[in-house]
Design a protein around this motif. Sequence first.
Motif, PDB file in Angstrom:
ATOM      1  N   VAL A  80      -1.493  -5.528  -3.175  1.00  0.00           N
ATOM      2  CA  VAL A  80      -1.697  -4.417  -4.108  1.00  0.00           C
ATOM      3  C   VAL A  80      -0.600  -4.493  -5.176  1.00  0.00           C
ATOM      4  CG1 VAL A  80      -1.727  -1.906  -4.323  1.00  0.00           C
ATOM      5  CG2 VAL A  80      -2.720  -2.996  -2.310  1.00  0.00           C
TER       6      VAL A  80
ATOM      7  N   LEU B  71      -7.956   2.300  -7.068  1.00  0.00           N
ATOM      8  CA  LEU B  71      -6.877   1.723  -6.273  1.00  0.00           C
ATOM      9  C   LEU B  71      -5.633   2.610  -6.294  1.00  0.00           C
ATOM     10  CD1 LEU B  71      -6.009  -0.612  -4.482  1.00  0.00           C
ATOM     11  CD2 LEU B  71      -5.340  -1.857  -6.550  1.00  0.00           C
TER      12      LEU B  71
ATOM     13  N   THR C 175      -8.667  -5.168  -4.534  1.00  0.00           N
ATOM     14  CA  THR C 175      -7.662  -6.191  -4.861  1.00  0.00           C
ATOM     15  C   THR C 175      -8.194  -7.600  -4.645  1.00  0.00           C
ATOM     16  OG1 THR C 175      -6.743  -6.185  -2.626  1.00  0.00           O
ATOM     17  CG2 THR C 175      -5.727  -4.679  -4.246  1.00  0.00           C
TER      18      THR C 175
ATOM     19  N   ILE D 280      -6.075   5.404  -3.847  1.00  0.00           N
ATOM     20  CA  ILE D 280      -5.990   4.897  -2.466  1.00  0.00           C
ATOM     21  C   ILE D 280      -4.532   4.694  -2.084  1.00  0.00           C
ATOM     22  CG2 ILE D 280      -6.479   2.920  -0.967  1.00  0.00           C
ATOM     23  CD1 ILE D 280      -9.159   2.648  -2.554  1.00  0.00           C
ATOM     24  N   VAL D 281      -3.770   4.080  -2.964  1.00  0.00           N
ATOM     25  CA  VAL D 281      -2.347   3.853  -2.694  1.00  0.00           C
ATOM     26  C   VAL D 281      -1.631   5.188  -2.504  1.00  0.00           C
ATOM     27  CG1 VAL D 281      -0.182   2.998  -3.693  1.00  0.00           C
ATOM     28  CG2 VAL D 281      -2.253   1.593  -3.795  1.00  0.00           C
TER      29      VAL D 281
ATOM     30  N   ALA E   4      -9.215  -0.681  -0.465  1.00  0.00           N
ATOM     31  CA  ALA E   4      -8.122  -1.311  -1.212  1.00  0.00           C
ATOM     32  C   ALA E   4      -8.268  -2.838  -1.190  1.00  0.00           C
ATOM     33  CB  ALA E   4      -6.774  -0.902  -0.628  1.00  0.00           C
TER      34      ALA E   4
ATOM     35  N   LEU F  44       0.818  -1.217   0.000  1.00  0.00           N
ATOM     36  CA  LEU F  44       0.000   0.000   0.000  1.00  0.00           C
ATOM     37  C   LEU F  44       0.849   1.263   0.000  1.00  0.00           C
ATOM     38  CD1 LEU F  44      -2.790  -1.093   2.451  1.00  0.00           C
ATOM     39  CD2 LEU F  44      -3.189  -0.122   0.187  1.00  0.00           C
TER      40      LEU F  44
END
Length: 129
Positions: free
Chosen positions: A121, A75, A116, A78-79, A112, A51
Amino acid sequence: MQIDSKSRRHLTAEERWEALVSQLGSLRGKKKLNEDDLRVEVLPLIKRLNLVQRFDWQRWEEPFPTFEQVKDLDLKSIVMQVTRISRMQRFGDGLLNMVVESGILLELCIAARELTKGELVPSLLKDDI
């Protein structure tokens, strides 16, 4: 789910997600969390799930999301948010405590995990924005 650091290395991705979500969930709403404990217990799980990825987070100007906005993030976003939190916490006390206590880090991690499907991730970011 409390897991010592040696055992964390041998967890499956799903077990890591479960440990992270469980731990963040148990800390949500608690006042006066010990930020050093959070760095030792929470950040390694976040990093082992990939992450936290390399990018120029200091130049990134997106605001922190609200709870309502988290569900609409992809995603990569978010990362980027989790990476910024992980990096910024080094430079000032209180941020990690705030995002754990408020539950925003938990919401980002849950989103996340869903995106996933419980796997690690994938690498999504380069060194630039």
